[in-house]
Design a protein around this motif. Structure first.
Motif, PDB file in Angstrom:
ATOM      1  N   SER A   5      73.879 -27.250  42.909  1.00 53.31           N
ATOM      2  CA  SER A   5      73.301 -28.098  43.954  1.00 53.31           C
ATOM      3  C   SER A   5      73.046 -29.532  43.540  1.00 53.31           C
ATOM      4  CB  SER A   5      71.975 -27.487  44.440  1.00 53.31           C
ATOM      5  OG  SER A   5      72.174 -26.256  45.083  1.00 53.31           O
ATOM      6  N   ARG A   6      72.986 -29.816  42.264  1.00 57.07           N
ATOM      7  CA  ARG A   6      72.560 -31.144  41.811  1.00 57.07           C
ATOM      8  C   ARG A   6      73.391 -32.267  42.413  1.00 57.07           C
ATOM      9  NH1 ARG A   6      67.426 -31.399  40.136  1.00 57.07           N
ATOM     10  NH2 ARG A   6      66.959 -29.893  38.486  1.00 57.07           N
ATOM     11  N   ASP A   7      74.696 -32.077  42.523  1.00 59.15           N
ATOM     12  CA  ASP A   7      75.554 -33.144  43.024  1.00 59.15           C
ATOM     13  C   ASP A   7      75.304 -33.473  44.486  1.00 59.15           C
ATOM     14  OD1 ASP A   7      76.708 -33.330  40.542  1.00 59.15           O
ATOM     15  OD2 ASP A   7      78.476 -32.136  41.060  1.00 59.15           O
ATOM     16  N   HIS A   8      74.602 -32.599  45.202  1.00 59.27           N
ATOM     17  CA  HIS A   8      74.361 -32.802  46.631  1.00 59.27           C
ATOM     18  C   HIS A   8      73.036 -33.508  46.908  1.00 59.27           C
ATOM     19  CE1 HIS A   8      77.737 -30.180  47.847  1.00 59.27           C
ATOM     20  NE2 HIS A   8      77.437 -29.515  46.749  1.00 59.27           N
ATOM     21  N   GLY A   9      72.178 -33.596  45.900  1.00 59.99           N
ATOM     22  CA  GLY A   9      70.874 -34.195  46.109  1.00 59.99           C
ATOM     23  C   GLY A   9      69.909 -33.312  46.872  1.00 59.99           C
ATOM     24  N   ARG A  10      70.328 -32.076  47.137  1.00 58.41           N
ATOM     25  CA  ARG A  10      69.503 -31.080  47.814  1.00 58.41           C
ATOM     26  C   ARG A  10      70.109 -29.721  47.502  1.00 58.41           C
ATOM     27  NH1 ARG A  10      72.652 -29.031  51.630  1.00 58.41           N
ATOM     28  NH2 ARG A  10      74.130 -30.371  52.721  1.00 58.41           N
ATOM     29  N   LEU A  11      69.392 -28.681  47.856  1.00 61.87           N
ATOM     30  CA  LEU A  11      69.870 -27.325  47.616  1.00 61.87           C
ATOM     31  C   LEU A  11      70.877 -26.917  48.684  1.00 61.87           C
ATOM     32  CD1 LEU A  11      66.345 -26.007  46.769  1.00 61.87           C
ATOM     33  CD2 LEU A  11      68.268 -25.962  45.167  1.00 61.87           C
ATOM     34  N   LYS A  12      72.032 -26.472  48.251  1.00 64.88           N
ATOM     35  CA  LYS A  12      73.073 -26.037  49.185  1.00 64.88           C
ATOM     36  C   LYS A  12      72.830 -24.601  49.607  1.00 64.88           C
ATOM     37  CE  LYS A  12      77.105 -25.073  47.335  1.00 64.88           C
ATOM     38  NZ  LYS A  12      78.392 -25.206  46.599  1.00 64.88           N
ATOM     39  N   LYS A  13      73.390 -24.218  50.729  1.00 66.53           N
ATOM     40  CA  LYS A  13      73.159 -22.889  51.296  1.00 66.53           C
ATOM     41  C   LYS A  13      73.691 -21.783  50.397  1.00 66.53           C
ATOM     42  CE  LYS A  13      74.550 -20.058  55.299  1.00 66.53           C
ATOM     43  NZ  LYS A  13      73.236 -19.455  55.601  1.00 66.53           N
ATOM     44  N   SER A  14      74.927 -21.923  49.917  1.00 70.06           N
ATOM     45  CA  SER A  14      75.540 -20.822  49.184  1.00 70.06           C
ATOM     46  C   SER A  14      76.734 -21.314  48.389  1.00 70.06           C
ATOM     47  CB  SER A  14      75.995 -19.721  50.152  1.00 70.06           C
ATOM     48  OG  SER A  14      77.129 -20.152  50.898  1.00 70.06           O
ATOM     49  N   SER A  17      79.188 -22.571  51.028  1.00 71.18           N
ATOM     50  CA  SER A  17      78.749 -23.477  52.089  1.00 71.18           C
ATOM     51  C   SER A  17      77.778 -24.516  51.548  1.00 71.18           C
ATOM     52  CB  SER A  17      78.078 -22.687  53.220  1.00 71.18           C
ATOM     53  OG  SER A  17      77.525 -23.557  54.189  1.00 71.18           O
ATOM     54  N   ASP A  18      78.057 -25.777  51.862  1.00 76.32           N
ATOM     55  CA  ASP A  18      77.150 -26.865  51.506  1.00 76.32           C
ATOM     56  C   ASP A  18      76.109 -27.121  52.591  1.00 76.32           C
ATOM     57  OD1 ASP A  18      78.694 -27.162  49.253  1.00 76.32           O
ATOM     58  OD2 ASP A  18      79.848 -28.862  50.029  1.00 76.32           O
ATOM     59  N   ALA A  19      76.062 -26.290  53.603  1.00 72.83           N
ATOM     60  CA  ALA A  19      75.210 -26.521  54.757  1.00 72.83           C
ATOM     61  C   ALA A  19      73.729 -26.539  54.376  1.00 72.83           C
ATOM     62  CB  ALA A  19      75.454 -25.452  55.820  1.00 72.83           C
ATOM     63  N   VAL A  20      72.946 -27.184  55.225  1.00 71.40           N
ATOM     64  CA  VAL A  20      71.495 -27.161  55.095  1.00 71.40           C
ATOM     65  C   VAL A  20      70.994 -25.833  55.648  1.00 71.40           C
ATOM     66  CG1 VAL A  20      69.350 -28.281  55.804  1.00 71.40           C
ATOM     67  CG2 VAL A  20      71.395 -29.653  55.348  1.00 71.40           C
ATOM     68  N   ALA A  66      57.640 -28.460  42.369  1.00 73.40           N
ATOM     69  CA  ALA A  66      57.321 -29.171  43.607  1.00 73.40           C
ATOM     70  C   ALA A  66      57.695 -30.644  43.539  1.00 73.40           C
ATOM     71  CB  ALA A  66      55.834 -29.015  43.914  1.00 73.40           C
ATOM     72  N   GLU A  67      57.629 -31.243  42.334  1.00 75.70           N
ATOM     73  CA  GLU A  67      57.914 -32.668  42.194  1.00 75.70           C
ATOM     74  C   GLU A  67      59.391 -32.977  41.995  1.00 75.70           C
ATOM     75  OE1 GLU A  67      56.863 -30.971  38.128  1.00 75.70           O
ATOM     76  OE2 GLU A  67      56.137 -30.800  40.202  1.00 75.70           O
ATOM     77  N   ASP A  68      60.239 -31.959  41.964  1.00 80.46           N
ATOM     78  CA  ASP A  68      61.665 -32.169  41.722  1.00 80.46           C
ATOM     79  C   ASP A  68      62.302 -32.873  42.921  1.00 80.46           C
ATOM     80  OD1 ASP A  68      64.557 -31.725  41.471  1.00 80.46           O
ATOM     81  OD2 ASP A  68      64.022 -30.345  39.858  1.00 80.46           O
ATOM     82  N   PRO A  69      63.044 -33.963  42.703  1.00 86.34           N
ATOM     83  CA  PRO A  69      63.708 -34.649  43.819  1.00 86.34           C
ATOM     84  C   PRO A  69      64.651 -33.740  44.607  1.00 86.34           C
ATOM     85  CG  PRO A  69      63.750 -36.015  41.845  1.00 86.34           C
ATOM     86  CD  PRO A  69      63.231 -34.677  41.418  1.00 86.34           C
ATOM     87  N   LEU A  70      65.190 -32.724  43.944  1.00 87.38           N
ATOM     88  CA  LEU A  70      66.088 -31.798  44.630  1.00 87.38           C
ATOM     89  C   LEU A  70      65.359 -31.070  45.760  1.00 87.38           C
ATOM     90  CD1 LEU A  70      69.068 -30.883  44.263  1.00 87.38           C
ATOM     91  CD2 LEU A  70      68.198 -28.957  42.952  1.00 87.38           C
ATOM     92  N   LEU A  71      64.112 -30.702  45.534  1.00 88.96           N
ATOM     93  CA  LEU A  71      63.339 -30.024  46.567  1.00 88.96           C
ATOM     94  C   LEU A  71      62.951 -30.994  47.674  1.00 88.96           C
ATOM     95  CD1 LEU A  71      62.152 -27.311  47.373  1.00 88.96           C
ATOM     96  CD2 LEU A  71      60.063 -27.927  46.154  1.00 88.96           C
ATOM     97  N   THR A 113      65.889 -31.470  49.825  1.00 84.57           N
ATOM     98  CA  THR A 113      66.106 -30.289  50.665  1.00 84.57           C
ATOM     99  C   THR A 113      65.177 -30.316  51.869  1.00 84.57           C
ATOM    100  OG1 THR A 113      66.756 -28.995  48.722  1.00 84.57           O
ATOM    101  CG2 THR A 113      66.061 -27.774  50.681  1.00 84.57           C
ATOM    102  N   ALA A 114      63.907 -30.596  51.639  1.00 82.10           N
ATOM    103  CA  ALA A 114      62.948 -30.632  52.745  1.00 82.10           C
ATOM    104  C   ALA A 114      63.315 -31.727  53.748  1.00 82.10           C
ATOM    105  CB  ALA A 114      61.541 -30.853  52.202  1.00 82.10           C
ATOM    106  N   SER A 115      63.744 -32.874  53.246  1.00 81.89           N
ATOM    107  CA  SER A 115      64.125 -33.972  54.143  1.00 81.89           C
ATOM    108  C   SER A 115      65.323 -33.594  55.001  1.00 81.89           C
ATOM    109  CB  SER A 115      64.437 -35.224  53.325  1.00 81.89           C
ATOM    110  OG  SER A 115      63.285 -35.707  52.663  1.00 81.89           O
ATOM    111  N   ALA A 116      66.321 -32.938  54.387  1.00 83.28           N
ATOM    112  CA  ALA A 116      67.505 -32.528  55.142  1.00 83.28           C
ATOM    113  C   ALA A 116      67.157 -31.487  56.200  1.00 83.28           C
ATOM    114  CB  ALA A 116      68.566 -31.980  54.185  1.00 83.28           C
ATOM    115  N   ILE A 117      66.262 -30.569  55.877  1.00 79.57           N
ATOM    116  CA  ILE A 117      65.832 -29.562  56.856  1.00 79.57           C
ATOM    117  C   ILE A 117      65.092 -30.234  58.009  1.00 79.57           C
ATOM    118  CG2 ILE A 117      64.242 -27.615  57.184  1.00 79.57           C
ATOM    119  CD1 ILE A 117      65.086 -26.699  54.355  1.00 79.57           C
TER     120      ILE A 117
END
Length: 272
Positions: A218-227, A230-233, A249-254, A257-261
């Motif tokens: 997931s790191r290359d996406h800047g958020r957690l990918k679905k699977s 699938s790169d979907a949110v 909680a402080e990880d930019p990846l999380l 993810t929250a912002s994309a959701i």
């Protein structure tokens, strides 16, 4: 039962929620996923472990404890689930093929038996959620691991060790040929819980392997990918933060993810 600074209305709502959950718990300890929708009138390990955790947080430890005792009985007594886990782990280690229909189920009838139908039932996350929830229960109750639980915890730990990185159906009972990020979060939390409960370094190391797999994908996406396919949110990836703590909680990846959701999945009154 609930105490906090959220105001009387919120406290009353929380108390009513606890009362509703406990009213729907069977005498044997099982929780129904939903009394209002026919397909959900089962006890899912995932759903029920979340319910038990909520009750532990509310101080209803006896109700949560009866659920965890139900899981242990179900693994040992009904339908040979414990023996099935041992069998599929042995076959995996021997390099023999396995079909999804041969795998331990994710949901049970309220009396602890399996249900044979066309509903996808091979979901690894439920077993990880149960181990995580059991450790949370013991921690919040301030109790040690009972001797009767050692063998079931070790058995489910072996199962997650063997299959945690394998494709299975996701939390939505879909996409059975993929490895799902939310499933990896549950597997990570379950392995880590079993490792701590049993003082088993192998399981703790395996948990870190699962964490690395989820994050590397997931790191290359800047958020957690679905699977893996699938790169979907997907809203279930929030589990990687709360409750399973795969990502701090402080990880930019999380945060990403929250912002994309928020951007893609919010609806009036809920989240897709």
């Amino acid at each position: 039962m609930i105490h906090g600074d959220g105001g009387d209305a919120i406290v009353a709502l929380a108390d009513a929620s606890v009362a509703r959950l406990t009213s729907l718990q069977g005498a044997n300890g099982a929780f129904v996923a939903s009394p209002d929708f026919g397909e959900y009138q089962y006890c899912w390990l995932r759903d029920s472990s979340f319910i038990a955790y909520a009750l532990d947080r509310a101080g209803a430890h006896d109700s949560s404890g009866r659920y965890h005792a139900w899981v242990v009985r179900t693994l040992d007594e009904h339908g040979g689930i414990g023996e099935l886990i041992d069998r599929v782990v042995e076959r995996r280690r021997a390099g023999k093929p396995l079909e999804p229909t041969e795998m331990p189920p994710a949901r049970f009838t309220l009396d602890g038996h399996t249900s044979v139908d066309d509903w996808p039932n091979y979901q690894i996350d439920g077993y990880g959620a149960w181990l995580w929830g059991l450790e949370q229960h013991l921690t919040l109750r301030g109790a040690p691991l009972d001797d009767a639980y050692i063998a079931p915890v070790a058995r489910v730990g072996r199962y997650l060790d063997a299959f945690g990185l394998e494709p299975c159906f996701d939390v939505w009972e879909e996409n059975g040929a993929s490895v799902h990020t939310s499933t990896l979060a549950a597997v990570y939390a379950g392995l880590a819980a079993a490792g701590r409960l049993l003082a088993d370094q192998r399981l703790l190391d395996r948990a870190e392997d699962v964490r690395a797999c989820a994050l590397d994908a997931s790191r290359d996406h800047g958020r957690l990918k679905k699977s893996s396919s699938s790169d979907a949110v997907d809203a279930s990836t929030l589990w990687c933060g709360v409750p399973f703590s795969l990502v701090p909680a402080e990880d930019p990846l999380l945060a990403g993810t929250a912002s994309a959701i928020e951007e893609e999945l919010l609806l009036d009154g809920g989240v897709r």
